[in-house]
Every structure is written in C-alpha cells, then in structure tokens.
Design an enzyme around this catalytic site. Structure first.
Site, mmCIF file in Angstrom:
data_model
loop_
_atom_site.group_PDB
_atom_site.id
_atom_site.type_symbol
_atom_site.label_atom_id
_atom_site.label_comp_id
_atom_site.label_asym_id
_atom_site.label_seq_id
_atom_site.Cartn_x
_atom_site.Cartn_y
_atom_site.Cartn_z
ATOM 1 N N CYS A 194 35.159 29.739 39.248
ATOM 2 C CA CYS A 194 35.354 29.159 37.914
ATOM 3 C C CYS A 194 34.051 28.602 37.338
ATOM 4 O O CYS A 194 34.070 27.728 36.467
ATOM 5 C CB CYS A 194 36.445 28.094 37.927
ATOM 6 S SG CYS A 194 38.030 28.718 38.484
ATOM 7 N N ARG A 246 41.569 36.912 29.791
ATOM 8 C CA ARG A 246 41.968 35.501 29.822
ATOM 9 C C ARG A 246 40.767 34.629 29.537
ATOM 10 O O ARG A 246 39.626 35.100 29.497
ATOM 11 C CB ARG A 246 42.559 35.139 31.184
ATOM 12 C CG ARG A 246 41.594 35.332 32.327
ATOM 13 C CD ARG A 246 41.987 34.584 33.583
ATOM 14 N NE ARG A 246 41.176 34.971 34.720
ATOM 15 C CZ ARG A 246 39.944 34.550 34.961
ATOM 16 N NH1 ARG A 246 39.360 33.705 34.130
ATOM 17 N NH2 ARG A 246 39.287 34.950 36.031
ATOM 18 N N GLY A 247 41.007 33.330 29.384
ATOM 19 C CA GLY A 247 39.910 32.388 29.311
ATOM 20 C C GLY A 247 39.374 32.088 30.704
ATOM 21 O O GLY A 247 39.924 32.496 31.716
ATOM 22 N N GLY A 248 38.263 31.370 30.744
ATOM 23 C CA GLY A 248 37.717 30.927 32.019
ATOM 24 C C GLY A 248 36.677 31.866 32.592
ATOM 25 O O GLY A 248 36.311 32.880 31.993
ATOM 26 N N THR A 292 37.278 34.189 39.236
ATOM 27 C CA THR A 292 38.152 33.647 40.270
ATOM 28 C C THR A 292 38.514 34.755 41.241
ATOM 29 O O THR A 292 38.242 35.936 41.010
ATOM 30 C CB THR A 292 39.407 32.993 39.683
ATOM 31 O OG1 THR A 292 40.047 32.196 40.697
ATOM 32 C CG2 THR A 292 40.396 34.037 39.171
ATOM 33 N N HIS A 350 41.589 36.484 43.783
ATOM 34 C CA HIS A 350 42.981 36.641 44.179
ATOM 35 C C HIS A 350 43.018 37.407 45.489
ATOM 36 O O HIS A 350 42.217 38.333 45.706
ATOM 37 C CB HIS A 350 43.786 37.425 43.138
ATOM 38 C CG HIS A 350 43.841 36.767 41.793
ATOM 39 N ND1 HIS A 350 44.275 35.472 41.620
ATOM 40 C CD2 HIS A 350 43.532 37.232 40.561
ATOM 41 C CE1 HIS A 350 44.228 35.167 40.331
ATOM 42 N NE2 HIS A 350 43.768 36.223 39.673
ATOM 43 N N ALA A 366 46.969 30.518 39.993
ATOM 44 C CA ALA A 366 46.773 31.067 41.336
ATOM 45 C C ALA A 366 46.668 29.907 42.308
ATOM 46 O O ALA A 366 45.681 29.161 42.298
ATOM 47 C CB ALA A 366 45.513 31.934 41.377
#
Length: 265
Positions: free
Chosen positions: A218, A113-115, A118, A120, A202
């Site tokens: 992030c 994914r981008g970014g 993060t 979870h 999320a």
C-alpha cells in the site's frame, strides 16, 4: 394570497417520479480459491448489470414506467499468489521483475481500484461487495469505515483489539497512539460508480507473509504486515472458511442488509 386548491396540490404529488424500492438483500457467493482475473471480470459484469438497471430507472422517470430495485452482491474468495496495483499506485512498489514473479508463481495486474499495491494469496480472505449504496447509504466514507468495522468486530471475536490509524485506510494491530509496532492485517481498496461499489477488502488469515516482502504494501514503508494466525500464535490453526462465516453476519448487520433466501450462513 390565496392558497392553491387542494386538488391541484394532490395532482402534483402524483406526478412526482417514482423511486425504486430500496433492496437490502445481498446475494452471497462463496467462490473458494479462484484466479484473480475471472473474479475481476465477474465483478465488472455484476457492476455493469446494476448500472444498466439504474440507467433504465432514469428513463422510467420520463416514461412513467415502474423503476426496478437494484441488486447487491458479495463475493467471498481466496486467490493464488497475485499482486495488484491501484490507479494511484507506483509500479516501483513491486520489487519483483517478470522472471522473479514467475519463480514465485505469482501474477501482477494493474486494476481500477483506488490505492497502491497489495498482495492476494492462499490463506487470505478476500471480500468483494458489489452493492448499490443507494440501497443503504450513499456515502463512500461511511462505506469504507463500515468495511473496517466489519473486520474489527471479526477480529474481536478472536480476542484481538484491532483498530484504525488516522490517515491510513485499513485495519491494524498496534494501532493505538504511541504503540511500538503497528502492523496491518487488512487492506481495503474500492471503486465506486454512481454509488455501485467494486473491489473490497483483503483480510490476512494465514497467508505466507513472505510474499509481502516483495512489495511496498500500500506504499507504506515504515509499518509491518501481520495475519490472524501470527497474532494468535501457538500454531493456532484458523481456516479462511471459519473466518469467512464469522465475518459475514457482521457485514450484513453493519450494512443493514440481509442474505438472500438461497444463501445460508
């Protein structure tokens, strides 16, 4: 100049390639607490199946076969303690080594994914829409803003005034200009291939926020992370399941979608 005969004009219309009907039905799967990697593999499989249909539809334009509508899916779940790093992320934003990850019963995955990085974990509502934006609106910026608006409206149901901060994807409390304590409550990260989406959002409902202390969330160093339970205060017990069922109608409405007949909400 003489105009083309009506018969010739009409035949040209009939020779135009057929387009698949827009399918705005979404198959919703409520997965509960599931490991990250199998869920990622499920997303990839659903995306690959949709992309295969789109390839077949391109071929159908040359053979005269009828195109097939593409499906849309939504996976709703929680994960065990997991850190994921996007394609543009920096590995040093994970502040734990392998031994510390093990001690915290957490896993780490580089994903597509981008970014940046993060977290979870249990108590966080994760949503993975695997949708063909050609069925709705082929515009990735509209899609990201739509996901943010879904969360903003869900939080408004709980009396919270959430919003956006210019230049920072996601949903925030204390987002207003000059607010002293901006804090992120929902992260977004997506991939899009030929308008088919992967990954998603999320939303922190009631996770253990100390796990965010082991990363630079992030890649942002000067803003805090929060949760719905923390913002409501007073020991409010808010379940992920409850928030999930409040969020789902907002998502369907803002996408312009409807659930499959086999889905209930």
């Amino acid at each position: 100049m003489a105009s083309a005969p009506e018969e010739q004009f009409s035949s040209q219309l009939f020779d135009a390639p057929q387009l698949p009907a827009r399918n705005q039905v979404v198959q919703v799967q409520r997965l509960g607490l599931v490991e990250y990697v199998p869920t990622w593999q499920l997303q990839e499989a659903l995306m690959d199946a949709t992309l295969a249909i789109k390839s077949q539809n391109r071929l159908a334009e040359t053979t005269g076969a009828a195109p097939v509508p593409t499906p849309n899916h939504l996976l709703l779940c929680e994960h065990p303690h997991t850190y994921t790093l996007g394609k543009s992320g920096k590995p040093e934003h994970l502040l734990l080594d392998e031994a510390a990850l093990l001690a915290h019963e957490a896993s780490f995955h580089r994903i597509n994914r981008g970014g940046d990085i993060t977290y979870h974990g249990p108590g966080q509502l994760v949503g993975y829409p695997i949708v063909d934006l050609d069925n709705f609106r082929p515009d990735i910026h509209w899609y990201l803003r739509t996901l943010e608006e879904v969360v903003i409206r869900t939080l408004a149901d709980y009396g919270l005034n959430a919003g956006r901060i210019v230049g920072l994807t996601g949903v925030w409390l204390g987002w207003e200009a000059g607010a002293p304590n901006p804090r992120k409550i929902c992260a977004l990260g997506v991939k899009c291939s030929r308008w088919v989406t992967l990954h998603g959002f999320a939303l922190n409902v009631n996770p253990d926020l100390t796990y965010f202390g082991h990363i630079v969330p992030c890649g942002i160093t000067d803003k805090a992370v929060t949760s719905l339970a923390q913002e409501l205060g007073g020991g409010a017990a808010v379940s992920v399941t409850e928030v999930q069922e409040r969020l789902l109608p907002h998502l369907l409405e803002l996408l312009g979608a409807q659930p499959a007949a086999s889905n209930t909400y």
